[in-house]
Design a protein around this motif. Sequence first.
Motif, PDB file in Angstrom:
ATOM      1  N   ALA A  11     -15.240 -63.763   0.041  1.00  0.00           N
ATOM      2  CA  ALA A  11     -16.642 -63.841  -0.249  1.00  0.00           C
ATOM      3  C   ALA A  11     -16.970 -65.118  -0.632  1.00  0.00           C
ATOM      4  CB  ALA A  11     -17.340 -62.686  -0.983  1.00  0.00           C
ATOM      5  N   ALA A  12     -16.674 -65.543  -1.617  1.00  0.00           N
ATOM      6  CA  ALA A  12     -16.966 -66.819  -2.296  1.00  0.00           C
ATOM      7  C   ALA A  12     -16.495 -68.056  -1.567  1.00  0.00           C
ATOM      8  CB  ALA A  12     -16.213 -66.943  -3.643  1.00  0.00           C
ATOM      9  N   CYS A  13     -15.262 -68.054  -0.749  1.00  0.00           N
ATOM     10  CA  CYS A  13     -14.481 -69.031  -0.020  1.00  0.00           C
ATOM     11  C   CYS A  13     -15.482 -68.938   1.203  1.00  0.00           C
ATOM     12  CB  CYS A  13     -13.191 -68.575   0.260  1.00  0.00           C
ATOM     13  SG  CYS A  13     -12.186 -70.012   0.779  1.00  0.00           S
ATOM     14  N   GLY A  14     -15.760 -67.813   1.999  1.00  0.00           N
ATOM     15  CA  GLY A  14     -16.635 -67.926   3.203  1.00  0.00           C
ATOM     16  C   GLY A  14     -17.781 -68.495   3.113  1.00  0.00           C
ATOM     17  N   ASP A  15     -18.374 -68.357   1.983  1.00  0.00           N
ATOM     18  CA  ASP A  15     -19.569 -68.898   1.463  1.00  0.00           C
ATOM     19  C   ASP A  15     -19.586 -70.434   1.560  1.00  0.00           C
ATOM     20  OD1 ASP A  15     -22.629 -68.629   0.751  1.00  0.00           O
ATOM     21  OD2 ASP A  15     -21.810 -69.430  -1.077  1.00  0.00           O
ATOM     22  N   ALA A  16     -18.559 -70.919   0.504  1.00  0.00           N
ATOM     23  CA  ALA A  16     -18.228 -72.104   0.345  1.00  0.00           C
ATOM     24  C   ALA A  16     -18.168 -73.220   1.939  1.00  0.00           C
ATOM     25  CB  ALA A  16     -17.152 -72.412  -0.583  1.00  0.00           C
ATOM     26  N   VAL A  17     -17.248 -72.386   2.456  1.00  0.00           N
ATOM     27  CA  VAL A  17     -17.004 -73.138   3.747  1.00  0.00           C
ATOM     28  C   VAL A  17     -18.109 -73.429   4.680  1.00  0.00           C
ATOM     29  CG1 VAL A  17     -16.217 -72.704   6.188  1.00  0.00           C
ATOM     30  CG2 VAL A  17     -14.752 -72.229   4.179  1.00  0.00           C
ATOM     31  N   VAL A  18     -18.890 -72.431   4.957  1.00  0.00           N
ATOM     32  CA  VAL A  18     -20.382 -72.521   5.548  1.00  0.00           C
ATOM     33  C   VAL A  18     -21.261 -73.419   4.901  1.00  0.00           C
ATOM     34  CG1 VAL A  18     -22.351 -71.121   6.480  1.00  0.00           C
ATOM     35  CG2 VAL A  18     -20.043 -70.434   6.660  1.00  0.00           C
ATOM     36  N   ARG A  19     -21.607 -73.190   3.675  1.00  0.00           N
ATOM     37  CA  ARG A  19     -22.492 -73.961   2.802  1.00  0.00           C
ATOM     38  C   ARG A  19     -22.164 -75.500   2.722  1.00  0.00           C
ATOM     39  NH1 ARG A  19     -26.325 -70.304   2.849  1.00  0.00           N
ATOM     40  NH2 ARG A  19     -25.978 -68.443   2.460  1.00  0.00           N
ATOM     41  N   SER A  20     -20.793 -75.727   2.865  1.00  0.00           N
ATOM     42  CA  SER A  20     -20.501 -77.199   2.642  1.00  0.00           C
ATOM     43  C   SER A  20     -20.682 -77.853   3.878  1.00  0.00           C
ATOM     44  CB  SER A  20     -19.030 -77.114   2.245  1.00  0.00           C
ATOM     45  OG  SER A  20     -18.217 -76.823   3.304  1.00  0.00           O
ATOM     46  N   VAL A  21     -20.941 -77.428   4.928  1.00  0.00           N
ATOM     47  CA  VAL A  21     -20.948 -77.920   6.439  1.00  0.00           C
ATOM     48  C   VAL A  21     -21.937 -79.315   6.242  1.00  0.00           C
ATOM     49  CG1 VAL A  21     -21.571 -77.769   8.658  1.00  0.00           C
ATOM     50  CG2 VAL A  21     -20.239 -76.046   7.753  1.00  0.00           C
ATOM     51  N   LYS A  22     -23.069 -79.191   5.674  1.00  0.00           N
ATOM     52  CA  LYS A  22     -23.683 -80.450   6.026  1.00  0.00           C
ATOM     53  C   LYS A  22     -23.694 -81.231   4.637  1.00  0.00           C
ATOM     54  CE  LYS A  22     -27.076 -78.377   9.335  1.00  0.00           C
ATOM     55  NZ  LYS A  22     -28.255 -78.167   9.838  1.00  0.00           N
ATOM     56  N   THR A  23     -22.706 -81.259   4.054  1.00  0.00           N
ATOM     57  CA  THR A  23     -22.674 -82.057   2.823  1.00  0.00           C
ATOM     58  C   THR A  23     -21.356 -83.015   2.840  1.00  0.00           C
ATOM     59  OG1 THR A  23     -20.836 -80.562   1.584  1.00  0.00           O
ATOM     60  CG2 THR A  23     -23.304 -79.833   1.592  1.00  0.00           C
ATOM     61  N   ASP A  24     -21.111 -83.764   1.959  1.00  0.00           N
ATOM     62  CA  ASP A  24     -20.287 -84.864   1.845  1.00  0.00           C
ATOM     63  C   ASP A  24     -18.811 -84.027   1.321  1.00  0.00           C
ATOM     64  OD1 ASP A  24     -20.854 -84.151  -0.809  1.00  0.00           O
ATOM     65  OD2 ASP A  24     -20.752 -86.346  -1.442  1.00  0.00           O
ATOM     66  N   LYS A  25     -18.879 -82.940   1.195  1.00  0.00           N
ATOM     67  CA  LYS A  25     -17.754 -82.131   0.803  1.00  0.00           C
ATOM     68  C   LYS A  25     -16.938 -81.458   2.120  1.00  0.00           C
ATOM     69  CE  LYS A  25     -19.487 -81.215  -3.789  1.00  0.00           C
ATOM     70  NZ  LYS A  25     -20.058 -80.388  -4.570  1.00  0.00           N
ATOM     71  N   TRP A  26     -17.536 -81.547   3.217  1.00  0.00           N
ATOM     72  CA  TRP A  26     -17.372 -80.669   4.478  1.00  0.00           C
ATOM     73  C   TRP A  26     -15.707 -81.006   4.733  1.00  0.00           C
ATOM     74  CZ3 TRP A  26     -16.809 -76.758   6.994  1.00  0.00           C
ATOM     75  CH2 TRP A  26     -16.251 -76.585   8.344  1.00  0.00           C
ATOM     76  N   LEU A  27     -15.489 -82.156   4.874  1.00  0.00           N
ATOM     77  CA  LEU A  27     -14.052 -82.518   5.440  1.00  0.00           C
ATOM     78  C   LEU A  27     -13.021 -82.076   4.592  1.00  0.00           C
ATOM     79  CD1 LEU A  27     -14.712 -86.190   7.074  1.00  0.00           C
ATOM     80  CD2 LEU A  27     -14.392 -83.868   8.153  1.00  0.00           C
ATOM     81  N   SER A  28     -13.317 -82.135   3.264  1.00  0.00           N
ATOM     82  CA  SER A  28     -12.334 -82.046   2.240  1.00  0.00           C
ATOM     83  C   SER A  28     -12.150 -80.300   2.374  1.00  0.00           C
ATOM     84  CB  SER A  28     -12.308 -82.295   0.812  1.00  0.00           C
ATOM     85  OG  SER A  28     -13.586 -81.886   0.320  1.00  0.00           O
ATOM     86  N   VAL A  29     -13.316 -79.582   2.424  1.00  0.00           N
ATOM     87  CA  VAL A  29     -12.978 -78.215   2.545  1.00  0.00           C
ATOM     88  C   VAL A  29     -12.632 -77.555   3.607  1.00  0.00           C
ATOM     89  CG1 VAL A  29     -14.855 -76.191   2.885  1.00  0.00           C
ATOM     90  CG2 VAL A  29     -14.980 -77.827   0.822  1.00  0.00           C
TER      91      VAL A  29
END
Length: 150
Positions: A11-29
């Motif tokens: 649950a936490a990981c799925g949320d982190a994946v989707v919510r990081s898309v439009k951030t500078d963390k996206w590629l590393s996630v």
Amino acid sequence: MLEESIRALAAACGDAVVRSVKTDKWLSVRDAVARILSCGDRQHELTLLDLLDRTARQLEAAENAKDAPVDRMVAEWQNRIADLLQQLVGDQQAAAIQELGERVILPASDTNTRVVGHRPTSVYFAGNHVVGHTSPGPVNDPDDDWEQGS
């Protein structure tokens, strides 16, 4: 307990994946999720990268936040991650759990507390294991039937 812990982590990981898309963390996630869940299978890693990229394109194509299928995508990634983790056993599963916590969940957030869907959820790690999670519970939200606990 292990299945519940895997679901909490997913649950936490799925949320982190989707919510990081439009951030500078996206590629590393994105790269971490694909690498960790593929367990060294290059073809599986490429398939996961393609799915992650498709998620990003769908979110970026949405005209505004109301049009974005965020909750649906979070649920899809939660289920996908839980299913992949449940296929792993022993040390391989423990290593994947630890790495997802360290390389996906925590980097995608300033704290270990994230909003999963519409519920604030905390996931707690001890060594290689998710040891608990919390939700507001019915005391704080009468419509919330998700049991409080760890």
